[in-house]
Design a protein around this motif. Structure first.
Motif, PDB file in Angstrom:
ATOM      1  N   ASN A  45       0.821  -1.224   0.000  1.00 43.86           N
ATOM      2  CA  ASN A  45       0.000   0.000   0.000  1.00 43.86           C
ATOM      3  C   ASN A  45       0.840   1.253   0.000  1.00 43.86           C
ATOM      4  OD1 ASN A  45      -1.432  -1.718   2.698  1.00 43.86           O
ATOM      5  ND2 ASN A  45      -2.264  -1.803   0.633  1.00 43.86           N
ATOM      6  N   PHE A  46       2.091   1.138  -0.347  1.00 41.02           N
ATOM      7  CA  PHE A  46       2.980   2.249  -0.057  1.00 41.02           C
ATOM      8  C   PHE A  46       3.969   2.491  -1.187  1.00 41.02           C
ATOM      9  CE2 PHE A  46       5.900   4.812   2.264  1.00 41.02           C
ATOM     10  CZ  PHE A  46       5.122   5.419   3.233  1.00 41.02           C
ATOM     11  N   ILE A  47       4.164   3.777  -1.478  1.00 40.01           N
ATOM     12  CA  ILE A  47       5.172   4.117  -2.483  1.00 40.01           C
ATOM     13  C   ILE A  47       5.737   5.498  -2.147  1.00 40.01           C
ATOM     14  CG2 ILE A  47       3.151   4.336  -4.026  1.00 40.01           C
ATOM     15  CD1 ILE A  47       4.890   4.579  -6.343  1.00 40.01           C
ATOM     16  N   ILE A  48       7.045   5.630  -2.257  1.00 44.28           N
ATOM     17  CA  ILE A  48       7.702   6.911  -1.968  1.00 44.28           C
ATOM     18  C   ILE A  48       7.791   7.706  -3.268  1.00 44.28           C
ATOM     19  CG2 ILE A  48       9.831   8.033  -1.147  1.00 44.28           C
ATOM     20  CD1 ILE A  48       8.996   6.338   1.072  1.00 44.28           C
ATOM     21  N   THR A  49       7.397   8.973  -3.217  1.00 39.81           N
ATOM     22  CA  THR A  49       7.474   9.806  -4.428  1.00 39.81           C
ATOM     23  C   THR A  49       8.294  11.066  -4.127  1.00 39.81           C
ATOM     24  OG1 THR A  49       5.493  11.057  -3.858  1.00 39.81           O
ATOM     25  CG2 THR A  49       5.168   9.082  -5.183  1.00 39.81           C
ATOM     26  N   PRO A  50       8.824  11.694  -5.173  1.00 40.29           N
ATOM     27  CA  PRO A  50       9.559  12.942  -4.936  1.00 40.29           C
ATOM     28  C   PRO A  50       8.591  14.099  -4.750  1.00 40.29           C
ATOM     29  CG  PRO A  50       9.629  12.378  -7.257  1.00 40.29           C
ATOM     30  CD  PRO A  50       8.839  11.301  -6.579  1.00 40.29           C
ATOM     31  N   GLY A  51       7.920  14.144  -3.610  1.00 35.54           N
ATOM     32  CA  GLY A  51       6.985  15.236  -3.328  1.00 35.54           C
ATOM     33  C   GLY A  51       5.542  14.815  -3.488  1.00 35.54           C
ATOM     34  N   THR A  52       4.669  15.639  -2.946  1.00 36.46           N
ATOM     35  CA  THR A  52       3.235  15.356  -2.961  1.00 36.46           C
ATOM     36  C   THR A  52       2.666  15.446  -4.368  1.00 36.46           C
ATOM     37  OG1 THR A  52       3.216  16.473  -0.837  1.00 36.46           O
ATOM     38  CG2 THR A  52       1.095  15.959  -1.798  1.00 36.46           C
ATOM     39  N   GLN A  53       3.172  16.403  -5.129  1.00 35.72           N
ATOM     40  CA  GLN A  53       2.611  16.591  -6.465  1.00 35.72           C
ATOM     41  C   GLN A  53       2.863  15.363  -7.341  1.00 35.72           C
ATOM     42  OE1 GLN A  53       2.494  20.634  -7.508  1.00 35.72           O
ATOM     43  NE2 GLN A  53       2.827  20.202  -9.666  1.00 35.72           N
ATOM     44  N   GLY A  54       4.052  14.746  -7.149  1.00 32.36           N
ATOM     45  CA  GLY A  54       4.351  13.510  -7.866  1.00 32.36           C
ATOM     46  C   GLY A  54       3.379  12.413  -7.455  1.00 32.36           C
ATOM     47  N   ALA A  55       3.064  12.382  -6.159  1.00 36.78           N
ATOM     48  CA  ALA A  55       2.131  11.373  -5.650  1.00 36.78           C
ATOM     49  C   ALA A  55       0.730  11.610  -6.213  1.00 36.78           C
ATOM     50  CB  ALA A  55       2.090  11.426  -4.123  1.00 36.78           C
ATOM     51  N   TYR A  84      -6.023  23.404  -3.587  1.00 36.62           N
ATOM     52  CA  TYR A  84      -4.682  23.414  -4.166  1.00 36.62           C
ATOM     53  C   TYR A  84      -4.759  23.554  -5.684  1.00 36.62           C
ATOM     54  CZ  TYR A  84       0.043  21.817  -5.178  1.00 36.62           C
ATOM     55  OH  TYR A  84       1.333  21.724  -5.631  1.00 36.62           O
ATOM     56  N   PHE A  85      -4.034  24.531  -6.200  1.00 36.35           N
ATOM     57  CA  PHE A  85      -4.179  24.933  -7.610  1.00 36.35           C
ATOM     58  C   PHE A  85      -3.979  23.775  -8.597  1.00 36.35           C
ATOM     59  CE2 PHE A  85      -0.092  25.157  -9.887  1.00 36.35           C
ATOM     60  CZ  PHE A  85       0.697  24.574  -8.922  1.00 36.35           C
ATOM     61  N   ALA A  86      -3.122  22.810  -8.228  1.00 35.39           N
ATOM     62  CA  ALA A  86      -2.778  21.764  -9.194  1.00 35.39           C
ATOM     63  C   ALA A  86      -3.872  20.708  -9.334  1.00 35.39           C
ATOM     64  CB  ALA A  86      -1.465  21.097  -8.802  1.00 35.39           C
ATOM     65  N   ASN A  87      -4.786  20.618  -8.332  1.00 33.07           N
ATOM     66  CA  ASN A  87      -5.816  19.576  -8.405  1.00 33.07           C
ATOM     67  C   ASN A  87      -6.611  19.672  -9.706  1.00 33.07           C
ATOM     68  OD1 ASN A  87      -4.925  18.850  -5.914  1.00 33.07           O
ATOM     69  ND2 ASN A  87      -6.769  19.398  -4.798  1.00 33.07           N
ATOM     70  N   ARG A  88      -7.102  20.883  -9.982  1.00 31.18           N
ATOM     71  CA  ARG A  88      -7.898  21.068 -11.197  1.00 31.18           C
ATOM     72  C   ARG A  88      -7.063  20.754 -12.442  1.00 31.18           C
ATOM     73  NH1 ARG A  88      -7.590  24.779 -14.772  1.00 31.18           N
ATOM     74  NH2 ARG A  88      -6.371  26.208 -13.472  1.00 31.18           N
ATOM     75  N   LYS A  89      -5.811  21.207 -12.437  1.00 32.28           N
ATOM     76  CA  LYS A  89      -4.966  21.018 -13.612  1.00 32.28           C
ATOM     77  C   LYS A  89      -4.723  19.528 -13.871  1.00 32.28           C
ATOM     78  CE  LYS A  89      -2.630  25.416 -13.117  1.00 32.28           C
ATOM     79  NZ  LYS A  89      -1.563  26.178 -13.715  1.00 32.28           N
TER      80      LYS A  89
END
Ligand SMILES: Cc1ncc(COP(=O)(O)O)c(C=O)c1O
Length: 200
Positions: free
Chosen positions: A102-112, A134-139
């Motif tokens: 259930n787990f994966i490490i990403t380089p930051g939240t946006q990558g996740a 958060y502005f990126a959600n829509r994008k």
């Protein structure tokens, strides 16, 4: 125009995160309360409020002496880190999070977010998004060709909860919404959801 070009044009890259709020003040209403203490700017990458964690330099130097791997790590991230963080998250959330499944490490939240949304949104899927959030959600939803369903948050006139319109959210799910995205605390307002809102 190629589909890729079209997608990137839609993303809109004129402003860095945070600057959108600064440059488009009509979009986000500010309550303007005087809050005691030193202000902290939570704009993307601008937080510089804390001293480094005590001992972090020693830990870093110790790590250099221990040596490490120069090669790629596992795709899911180093097993040692996954097991350590999965245990902490399991305790924090009260659910069992398996470090291998259930787990994966990403380089930051946006990558996740990119991975999570890329693996859940297909063309035309309805995705509920809090407004504002958060502005990126829509994008990201638009990038994956989902359909944005806005859910209003009336944070302006309430002090006991975030002001999420739960009826609108329920209606949205009844109308076929597949995924619901929200940040807590909310970015950009800093509003925190009440226990009742989270439970609902
Ligand atoms: C709600 C939210 N999601 C994602 C991000 C992006 O996080 P990261 O810098 O770890 O990619 C931010 C950054 O401010 C955020 O506020």
């Amino acid at each position: 125009m190629s589909l890729v070009k079209e997608k990137f044009l839609k993303l809109g890259a004129e402003y860095a995160p945070g600057q959108e709020v600064r440059q488009n003040t009509n979009e986000v209403k500010l309550r303007g309360e005087k809050i005691p203490g030193t202000p902290v700017d939570f704009s993307h990458g601008d937080v510089n409020a804390f001293e480094p964690i005590p001992g972090s330099l020693d830990n870093f130097i110790e790590g250099v002496h221990i040596g490490g791997e120069q090669a790629y790590t596992e795709y899911r991230g180093s097993k040692m880190i996954r097991e350590n963080v999965a245990e902490k998250l399991s305790n924090f959330t009260g659910t069992t999070i398996n470090a291998d499944q259930n787990f994966i490490i990403t380089p930051g939240t946006q990558g996740a977010l990119f991975l999570a949304m890329g693996s859940t949104i297909s063309r035309g899927d309805k995705v509920a998004i809090v407004v504002p959030d958060y502005f990126a959600n829509r994008k990201l939803v638009e990038f994956f060709e989902g359909e944005v369903v806005p859910i209003q948050m009336e944070y302006f006139h309430t002090n006991t909860c975030a002001g999420l319109d739960l009826n609108q959210l329920e209606d949205a799910f009844k109308a076929g919404v597949k995924l619901f995205l929200f940040s807590n605390p909310n970015n950009p307002t800093g509003v925190i959801y009440s226990q009742e809102e989270i439970t609902a």
